[in-house]
Design a protein around this motif. Structure first.
Motif, short mmCIF file in Angstrom:
data_model
loop_
_atom_site.label_atom_id
_atom_site.label_comp_id
_atom_site.label_asym_id
_atom_site.label_seq_id
_atom_site.Cartn_x
_atom_site.Cartn_y
_atom_site.Cartn_z
N LYS A 1 0.83 -1.21 0.00
CA LYS A 1 0.00 0.00 0.00
C LYS A 1 0.87 1.26 0.00
O LYS A 1 0.57 2.24 -0.68
CB LYS A 1 -0.94 0.00 1.20
CG LYS A 1 -2.01 -1.08 1.15
CD LYS A 1 -2.83 -1.11 2.44
CE LYS A 1 -3.85 -2.24 2.42
NZ LYS A 1 -4.62 -2.31 3.70
N GLU B 1 -5.48 2.43 -2.57
CA GLU B 1 -6.60 2.14 -3.49
C GLU B 1 -6.23 1.17 -4.59
O GLU B 1 -7.11 0.59 -5.25
CB GLU B 1 -7.10 3.44 -4.11
CG GLU B 1 -6.09 4.14 -4.99
CD GLU B 1 -6.59 5.48 -5.49
OE1 GLU B 1 -7.62 5.50 -6.18
OE2 GLU B 1 -5.94 6.51 -5.17
N TYR B 2 -4.93 0.96 -4.78
CA TYR B 2 -4.49 0.05 -5.84
C TYR B 2 -4.05 -1.31 -5.30
O TYR B 2 -3.47 -2.11 -6.04
CB TYR B 2 -3.37 0.70 -6.64
CG TYR B 2 -3.82 1.97 -7.31
CD1 TYR B 2 -4.80 1.96 -8.29
CD2 TYR B 2 -3.30 3.21 -6.93
CE1 TYR B 2 -5.24 3.13 -8.90
CE2 TYR B 2 -3.73 4.39 -7.53
CZ TYR B 2 -4.70 4.34 -8.50
OH TYR B 2 -5.14 5.51 -9.09
N LEU C 1 -6.01 -4.33 -4.03
CA LEU C 1 -7.39 -4.82 -3.95
C LEU C 1 -7.45 -6.07 -3.08
O LEU C 1 -6.85 -7.10 -3.41
CB LEU C 1 -7.93 -5.13 -5.35
CG LEU C 1 -7.78 -4.02 -6.41
CD1 LEU C 1 -8.46 -4.44 -7.71
CD2 LEU C 1 -8.35 -2.70 -5.90
N ASP D 1 -10.72 -6.74 -1.43
CA ASP D 1 -12.13 -7.12 -1.40
C ASP D 1 -12.42 -8.18 -2.47
O ASP D 1 -11.96 -8.09 -3.61
CB ASP D 1 -13.00 -5.88 -1.65
CG ASP D 1 -14.48 -6.21 -1.62
OD1 ASP D 1 -15.03 -6.37 -0.52
OD2 ASP D 1 -15.07 -6.31 -2.72
N GLU D 2 -13.22 -9.17 -2.09
CA GLU D 2 -13.50 -10.28 -3.00
C GLU D 2 -14.19 -9.82 -4.28
O GLU D 2 -13.89 -10.30 -5.38
CB GLU D 2 -14.37 -11.32 -2.29
CG GLU D 2 -14.61 -12.59 -3.09
CD GLU D 2 -15.37 -13.64 -2.31
OE1 GLU D 2 -16.03 -14.48 -2.94
OE2 GLU D 2 -15.31 -13.61 -1.06
N ASP D 3 -15.12 -8.88 -4.17
CA ASP D 3 -15.83 -8.39 -5.35
C ASP D 3 -14.89 -7.62 -6.28
O ASP D 3 -14.99 -7.72 -7.51
CB ASP D 3 -17.00 -7.49 -4.94
CG ASP D 3 -18.12 -8.27 -4.27
OD1 ASP D 3 -18.20 -9.48 -4.51
OD2 ASP D 3 -18.90 -7.65 -3.54
N GLN D 4 -13.97 -6.85 -5.71
CA GLN D 4 -13.00 -6.12 -6.52
C GLN D 4 -12.05 -7.08 -7.24
O GLN D 4 -11.64 -6.84 -8.38
CB GLN D 4 -12.19 -5.16 -5.64
CG GLN D 4 -12.97 -3.96 -5.13
CD GLN D 4 -12.09 -3.06 -4.28
OE1 GLN D 4 -11.37 -3.52 -3.38
NE2 GLN D 4 -12.12 -1.77 -4.57
N GLN D 5 -11.70 -8.16 -6.58
CA GLN D 5 -10.76 -9.11 -7.15
C GLN D 5 -11.38 -10.00 -8.22
O GLN D 5 -10.68 -10.51 -9.10
CB GLN D 5 -10.18 -10.01 -6.05
CG GLN D 5 -9.24 -9.32 -5.08
CD GLN D 5 -8.61 -10.32 -4.12
OE1 GLN D 5 -8.77 -11.53 -4.26
NE2 GLN D 5 -7.89 -9.82 -3.14
N TYR E 1 -10.33 -10.45 -11.93
CA TYR E 1 -8.94 -10.87 -12.12
C TYR E 1 -8.74 -12.36 -11.83
O TYR E 1 -7.73 -12.93 -12.22
CB TYR E 1 -8.02 -10.07 -11.21
CG TYR E 1 -8.10 -8.56 -11.40
CD1 TYR E 1 -7.24 -7.91 -12.27
CD2 TYR E 1 -9.03 -7.80 -10.69
CE1 TYR E 1 -7.31 -6.52 -12.44
CE2 TYR E 1 -9.12 -6.42 -10.86
CZ TYR E 1 -8.25 -5.80 -11.73
OH TYR E 1 -8.32 -4.43 -11.91
N ARG F 1 -2.05 -3.18 -8.44
CA ARG F 1 -2.19 -2.44 -9.70
C ARG F 1 -1.17 -1.28 -9.75
O ARG F 1 -1.52 -0.13 -9.52
CB ARG F 1 -3.61 -1.90 -9.85
CG ARG F 1 -4.64 -3.00 -10.10
CD ARG F 1 -6.08 -2.48 -10.03
NE ARG F 1 -6.28 -1.20 -10.70
CZ ARG F 1 -6.48 -1.06 -12.01
NH1 ARG F 1 -6.49 -2.13 -12.79
NH2 ARG F 1 -6.66 0.14 -12.53
N SER G 1 -1.36 -6.79 -11.78
CA SER G 1 -2.03 -6.34 -13.01
C SER G 1 -1.22 -5.23 -13.66
O SER G 1 -0.83 -4.26 -13.01
CB SER G 1 -3.44 -5.85 -12.70
OG SER G 1 -3.99 -5.20 -13.83
#
Length: 468
Positions: A9, A15-16, A18, A20-24, A27, A44, A90
């Motif tokens: 971080k 913010e880059y 990730l 959270d399961e939904d954010q991941q 990918y 990211r 990513s």
């Protein structure tokens, strides 16, 4: 692990990273929706220096890294395993066109640039980057290089390896190798570029590339030809090379079922022939003379082929819309097959002279073992690359058919090996074919590959479990 994530971080911004399961989720899922991995985090970074910082942290904490571009791969090479111990790195934010050198005919780009983005930008200066794939709006050049992608113009321009002059790579210990040299001759030792191209992120992470550009052809001629055998297609290819020379850009094979599936699921695309044939060829010529000269060349080819009884019928596109319709028929085959249901894919290459016998022999073997199987055979005949796909029999349970995938793979791959071919032409090995690789590579080849992997990545953190 929290200390590692905190350092990530700090390196690239909270913010880059990730978690959270939904954010991941986007990918973690493979392109064909067949497998889903788990990740400790999705990282990211914004540039090469941030990639290097993250790799150094992963090396320190012994965290596995899966580099990912557009995640359009077909062999499970760009997603992690189920353990959740790896991070996905990513490259999507590394998306700048760094420099276009018109005099040197090169473009220096970030690895996260979409292939289509590169095509559009170089077109603005009347140049051509000829790598062309069905997924060009989603795939990235870093991924293309990592799998040594091919596409529809290999016959004239070569595959991704031949279209790249230099690379920028972050090594497994986080160092940056700047090999962004736009040189066509550089005989100064081992060619590191060629080791990283096609390595699927197992030796290092490609972050930038110098790409070859070409003069943009002034006109094109596109034709669709119906034929009654693959041997006639092979003979026609030899004739096309003799008559069309360097103007022959694409030479694509499509079998009857492939085309019928497209018309079934994409009825908006116009039928070209009233009478069906076992096979079709999509040809494209591109050149710098007049449109009439290109058209005359393809008409001469068709006329000569007719006299030699190599073709059944032919249609030449008279407009851009007609040419686009022909290409839409070809590029929609995979989507049509997906709409039809689950299938078993093979991306193989063969000596062009062996393709006709291979297809005939292998079709018989599959039919004998699994009666009613439907063969969806298409691909880049001009460079010997077939997408030799097998769909279940009509009315059968697709899940039951897929249970025989290993047996069908064995038939196809054994026959490919028998005819002097390769089990992967342009998709790579990834996790899907790594066991198959040990069956067809010699012990000497595997030993050399493992030695290279060990030298470049001694801690095995770069895309572990892929290829080897």
């Amino acid at each position: 692990m929290q200390n590692f994530l905190n350092l990530c971080k700090s390196a690239i911004g909270e913010e880059y990273v990730l978690l959270d399961e939904d954010q991941q989720a986007p990918y973690l899922q493979d392109w064909r929706q067949r497998a889903r991995g788990n990740a400790l985090a999705v990282l990211r970074p914004a540039d090469t220096e941030q990639v290097a910082q993250l790799v150094k942290l992963c090396a320190t904490f012994k965290i596995p890294i899966v580099a990912q571009g557009g995640n359009t791969g077909l062999v499970l090479g760009s997603i992690p395993d189920q353990s959740g111990t790896a991070v996905i790195l990513s490259l999507q934010r590394l998306n700048k066109i760094r420099h276009i050198d018109i005099a040197n005919s090169t473009a220096t780009v970030d690895a996260g640039c979409l292939l289509q983005q590169i095509q559009i930008e170089v077109d603005k200066v009347d140049m051509l980057f000829p790598l062309s794939l069905a997924s060009e709006g989603s795939c990235t050049i870093g991924g293309n290089l990592s799998t040594n992608a091919g596409g529809t113009a290999v016959l004239r321009y070569g595959n991704a390896r031949e279209l790249c002059l230099g690379l920028e790579v972050v090594t497994a210990n986080g160092e940056i190798w700047n090999g962004l040299r736009g040189l066509r001759k550089d005989n100064t030792g081992y060619d590191l570029r060629d080791l990283f191209i096609g390595a699927e992120g197992t030796l290092g992470i490609i972050t930038g590339a110098v790409l070859k550009l070409f003069p943009k052809p002034s006109n094109f001629a596109t034709g669709l030809i119906s034929i009654d055998s693959i041997q006639h297609a092979v003979d026609l290819l030899s004739l096309a090379k003799q008559l069309c020379h360097a103007n022959l850009t694409s030479f694509e094979l499509i079998n009857h079922l492939s085309l019928e599936l497209v018309h079934k699921h994409f009825p908006q695309y116009q039928r070209i022939f009233a009478k069906a044939s076992p096979f079709y060829l999509l040809l494209e010529l591109s050149g710098f003379g007049t449109e009439e000269q290109n058209t005359q060349q393809i008409e001469n080819l068709i006329s000569t082929a007719m006299e030699a009884d190599l073709i059944v019928d032919a249609a030449i596109a008279n407009s851009i819309s007609q040419a686009n319709n022909c290409w839409a028929l070809r590029e929609s085959i995979s989507s049509a097959q997906a709409k039809e249901g689950k299938n078993i894919k093979h991306d193989i290459s063969l000596p062009i002279s062996a393709i006709a016998d291979f297809v005939k022999d292998t079709n018989i073997c599959i039919e004998n073992a699994f009666p009613g199987s439907r063969m969806v055979t298409f691909g880049h005949l001009g460079d010997g690359n077939l997408h030799f796909n097998v769909s279940p029999p009509t009315q059968s349970e697709h899940k039951d058919f897929l249970a025989h995938q290993a047996e069908i793979n064995r038939i196809v791959h054994d026959k490919t090996h028998q005819y002097g071919g390769s089990i992967s032409a342009e998709h790579g090995i990834g996790a899907l074919k790594k066991q198959e690789l040990t069956r067809y590579k010699s012990p000497v080849e595997l030993q050399l590959m493992r030695a290279i992997k060990s030298a470049f990545d001694p801690d095995n953190i770069m895309n572990p479990g892929k290829i080897l």
